[in-house]
Design a protein around this motif. Sequence first.
Motif, PDB file in Angstrom:
ATOM      1  N   LEU A 193     139.944  45.721  28.158  1.00 25.50           N
ATOM      2  CA  LEU A 193     138.874  46.407  28.893  1.00 25.50           C
ATOM      3  C   LEU A 193     138.611  47.785  28.297  1.00 25.50           C
ATOM      4  O   LEU A 193     137.462  48.243  28.244  1.00 25.50           O
TER       5      LEU A 193
ATOM      6  N   LYS B 236     135.137  49.174  27.018  1.00 25.40           N
ATOM      7  CA  LYS B 236     134.594  50.424  27.544  1.00 25.40           C
ATOM      8  C   LYS B 236     134.204  51.361  26.404  1.00 25.40           C
ATOM      9  O   LYS B 236     133.169  52.040  26.469  1.00 25.40           O
TER      10      LYS B 236
ATOM     11  N   ASP C 202     129.684  47.079  30.084  1.00 21.33           N
ATOM     12  CA  ASP C 202     129.926  47.048  31.524  1.00 21.33           C
ATOM     13  C   ASP C 202     130.974  45.969  31.779  1.00 21.33           C
ATOM     14  O   ASP C 202     130.693  44.773  31.648  1.00 21.33           O
ATOM     15  N   CYS C 203     132.190  46.368  32.138  1.00 26.45           N
ATOM     16  CA  CYS C 203     133.283  45.404  32.225  1.00 26.45           C
ATOM     17  C   CYS C 203     134.174  45.680  33.415  1.00 26.45           C
ATOM     18  O   CYS C 203     134.271  46.800  33.892  1.00 26.45           O
ATOM     19  N   ARG C 204     134.842  44.627  33.876  1.00 26.59           N
ATOM     20  CA  ARG C 204     135.853  44.753  34.916  1.00 26.59           C
ATOM     21  C   ARG C 204     136.847  43.606  34.760  1.00 26.59           C
ATOM     22  O   ARG C 204     136.582  42.642  34.028  1.00 26.59           O
TER      23      ARG C 204
ATOM     24  N   LEU D  37     139.562  52.288  34.660  1.00 28.55           N
ATOM     25  CA  LEU D  37     139.013  50.942  34.530  1.00 28.55           C
ATOM     26  C   LEU D  37     138.883  50.286  35.897  1.00 28.55           C
ATOM     27  O   LEU D  37     139.646  50.583  36.821  1.00 28.55           O
ATOM     28  N   THR D  38     137.931  49.401  36.024  1.00 27.72           N
ATOM     29  CA  THR D  38     137.710  48.677  37.270  1.00 27.72           C
ATOM     30  C   THR D  38     138.414  47.327  37.204  1.00 27.72           C
ATOM     31  O   THR D  38     138.012  46.447  36.442  1.00 27.72           O
ATOM     32  N   VAL D  39     139.476  47.184  37.992  1.00 27.27           N
ATOM     33  CA  VAL D  39     140.247  45.946  38.009  1.00 27.27           C
ATOM     34  C   VAL D  39     140.514  45.579  39.464  1.00 27.27           C
ATOM     35  O   VAL D  39     140.985  46.404  40.249  1.00 27.27           O
ATOM     36  N   TYR D  40     140.212  44.330  39.819  1.00 24.54           N
ATOM     37  CA  TYR D  40     140.360  43.849  41.184  1.00 24.54           C
ATOM     38  C   TYR D  40     141.619  43.007  41.334  1.00 24.54           C
ATOM     39  O   TYR D  40     141.954  42.207  40.457  1.00 24.54           O
TER      40      TYR D  40
END
Length: 301
Positions: free
Chosen positions: A112, A116, A121-123, A140-143
């Motif tokens: 990621l 970036k 646009d990444c997650r 970073l966007t991580v769910y």
Amino acid sequence: METLSPVTKSNHTSVVLEIPSGTIIGQYQQLGIDVTRFLKDVPTVRLLRCNDTGYRFYHPFSIFGDGAFYDDLQTNLNGYYVEGRKEHLKALDIIKSSDKVLEVGSGSGYFLGLLKAKQVDCRGLEFNPQALADAAAKGLTVYNETLEHHALSHEGEYDVVCSFQVLEHITDIKSYFDSAIRALKPGGKLLIGVPNNNPYIFRQDIYHTLNLPPHHAGLWNKATFEKIPSFFPVTTSEIYVEPLQETKEWYRVQIDHYRRQNKTGIARLLQLIPRPVYKLFLKAFSSFIEGRNVVAVFIKK
């Protein structure tokens, strides 16, 4: 009772090999890892084949690793988590800066971070608490959710869904493909990197420890990926097999293989060849010898 294929859910499966659990436990003990808890009620592990696709998978499905197991691997094996894989570079060439990307099993966010830096646009999706914290610290966007759950609320949202060294740990392959495809836009790309089990690592090193449960749930190769479009709404864009890189390990496996086949004369002959000589030979022919990883790229119909 017949075991259903994790890919097609059909009962068109057959047994390839039966492995005593004690053999698997002993293999991991050599790495300083105790896997007895996963196998204590399972005297024999079966390797089965999905006859529709050629996918090989271990059974029962209750024997695979937990968080503590992967912590043990990371502690005991230097370089267990490898960054800068060729498959990452391959993916970067495929992904455009205008794409919206979801990485399944993003870990601490290495790939990621590469995306970036490319202004993509990444997650990601990840379960490990420490990895989630590390990714968050990098901005970073991580769910912390499953692919299945994420796809239901993000249907048709992504240009690319990717995963690296993840699919070989998953038991429900059909659910993975169904959900990944659901999350993609029409024409979106599904990009998967996994260990390649067609060459020496399986044919001639069948008890390779990290290819066994509780680490790996299944064994992938190019031929199996070629069958995927027959069962899911995708077309094949590319299936790339890395050339051989690990010449020392490859050579060791050949010697061990011939010993197991009681061909000690060939094994001894191979041992007499100095490493600089066989290394030079293998380097010259490495593009003709399949390496450890395969990358498959599919396009959603």
